[in-house]
Design a protein around this motif. Structure first.
Motif, mmCIF file in Angstrom:
data_model
loop_
_atom_site.group_PDB
_atom_site.id
_atom_site.type_symbol
_atom_site.label_atom_id
_atom_site.label_comp_id
_atom_site.label_asym_id
_atom_site.label_seq_id
_atom_site.Cartn_x
_atom_site.Cartn_y
_atom_site.Cartn_z
ATOM 1 N N ARG A 1 -3.748 35.049 -9.482
ATOM 2 C CA ARG A 1 -3.974 33.838 -8.697
ATOM 3 C C ARG A 1 -2.716 32.980 -8.656
ATOM 4 O O ARG A 1 -1.972 32.912 -9.612
ATOM 5 N N LEU A 2 -2.538 32.329 -7.537
ATOM 6 C CA LEU A 2 -1.431 31.388 -7.407
ATOM 7 C C LEU A 2 -1.842 30.057 -8.026
ATOM 8 O O LEU A 2 -3.001 29.670 -7.966
ATOM 9 N N VAL A 3 -0.902 29.370 -8.601
ATOM 10 C CA VAL A 3 -1.184 28.087 -9.237
ATOM 11 C C VAL A 3 -0.766 26.974 -8.286
ATOM 12 O O VAL A 3 0.338 26.990 -7.738
ATOM 13 N N ALA A 4 -1.640 26.016 -8.109
ATOM 14 C CA ALA A 4 -1.332 24.889 -7.226
ATOM 15 C C ALA A 4 -0.133 24.107 -7.761
ATOM 16 O O ALA A 4 0.038 23.955 -8.968
ATOM 17 N N ALA A 5 0.679 23.631 -6.860
ATOM 18 C CA ALA A 5 1.859 22.852 -7.234
ATOM 19 C C ALA A 5 1.438 21.523 -7.853
ATOM 20 O O ALA A 5 0.443 20.923 -7.452
ATOM 21 N N GLN A 6 2.209 21.081 -8.818
ATOM 22 C CA GLN A 6 1.920 19.804 -9.479
ATOM 23 C C GLN A 6 2.170 18.614 -8.558
ATOM 24 O O GLN A 6 1.597 17.560 -8.736
ATOM 25 N N ASP A 7 3.028 18.803 -7.582
ATOM 26 C CA ASP A 7 3.416 17.689 -6.722
ATOM 27 C C ASP A 7 2.906 17.836 -5.290
ATOM 28 O O ASP A 7 3.573 17.470 -4.342
ATOM 29 N N GLU A 8 1.706 18.377 -5.116
ATOM 30 C CA GLU A 8 1.115 18.481 -3.780
ATOM 31 C C GLU A 8 0.887 17.086 -3.197
ATOM 32 O O GLU A 8 0.676 16.122 -3.925
ATOM 33 N N LEU A 9 0.888 17.018 -1.878
ATOM 34 C CA LEU A 9 0.597 15.759 -1.205
ATOM 35 C C LEU A 9 -0.868 15.385 -1.389
ATOM 36 O O LEU A 9 -1.742 16.250 -1.412
ATOM 37 N N SER A 10 -1.129 14.113 -1.465
ATOM 38 C CA SER A 10 -2.505 13.625 -1.513
ATOM 39 C C SER A 10 -3.103 13.709 -0.114
ATOM 40 O O SER A 10 -2.377 13.861 0.886
ATOM 41 N N ALA A 11 -4.415 13.587 -0.030
ATOM 42 C CA ALA A 11 -5.079 13.578 1.279
ATOM 43 C C ALA A 11 -4.552 12.430 2.127
ATOM 44 O O ALA A 11 -4.310 12.590 3.329
ATOM 45 N N GLU A 12 -4.343 11.285 1.518
ATOM 46 C CA GLU A 12 -3.854 10.111 2.248
ATOM 47 C C GLU A 12 -2.450 10.350 2.806
ATOM 48 O O GLU A 12 -2.159 9.965 3.944
ATOM 49 N N ALA A 13 -1.586 10.992 2.037
ATOM 50 C CA ALA A 13 -0.236 11.292 2.517
ATOM 51 C C ALA A 13 -0.280 12.295 3.670
ATOM 52 O O ALA A 13 0.478 12.173 4.636
ATOM 53 N N MET A 14 -1.172 13.279 3.580
ATOM 54 C CA MET A 14 -1.304 14.250 4.670
ATOM 55 C C MET A 14 -1.821 13.571 5.936
ATOM 56 O O MET A 14 -1.366 13.873 7.040
ATOM 57 N N VAL A 15 -2.746 12.631 5.801
ATOM 58 C CA VAL A 15 -3.260 11.893 6.960
ATOM 59 C C VAL A 15 -2.126 11.098 7.606
ATOM 60 O O VAL A 15 -1.995 11.081 8.837
#
Length: 97
Positions: free
Chosen positions: A34-48
């Motif tokens: 399995r791939l591990v999610a990045a620690q610094d992913e964008l938040s939902a608010e940042a993606m919006v």
């Protein structure tokens, strides 16, 4: 507006809710790790905010939500609440389920 060399205008945007797929399908991950999610992913608010900017700056009209299995993402509800009032012609979702 984003236009390619043939004069075609880009109106569609794909947004992945996660940087790493939450499944280990043999198609994408033949060794089963399995791939591990990045620690610094964008938040939902940042993606919006990014989607809103691209609607205004590039004329995006349609949005497709992806990302492993987006229906189990903890970001899905906040992201949908944020993009729904942005005036897109279509919001769709690709599910692995």
């Amino acid at each position: 507006m984003i236009v390619d060399r043939q004069g075609r205008r880009f109106r569609n945007l794909r947004v992945s809710l996660t940087a790493a797929c939450n499944y280990a399908c043999t198609y994408c991950v033949p060794d089963g790790k399995r791939l591990v999610a990045a620690q610094d992913e964008l938040s939902a608010e940042a993606m919006v905010r990014g989607v809103a900017y691209l609607i205004e700056a590039a004329g995006i009209e349609r949005l497709r939500i992806t990302g492993g299995e987006p229906l189990v993402s903890p970001k899905l509800e906040a992201f949908l609440r944020g993009v729904s009032p942005l005036g897109l012609a279509d919001i769709s979702l690709t599910s692995n389920g």
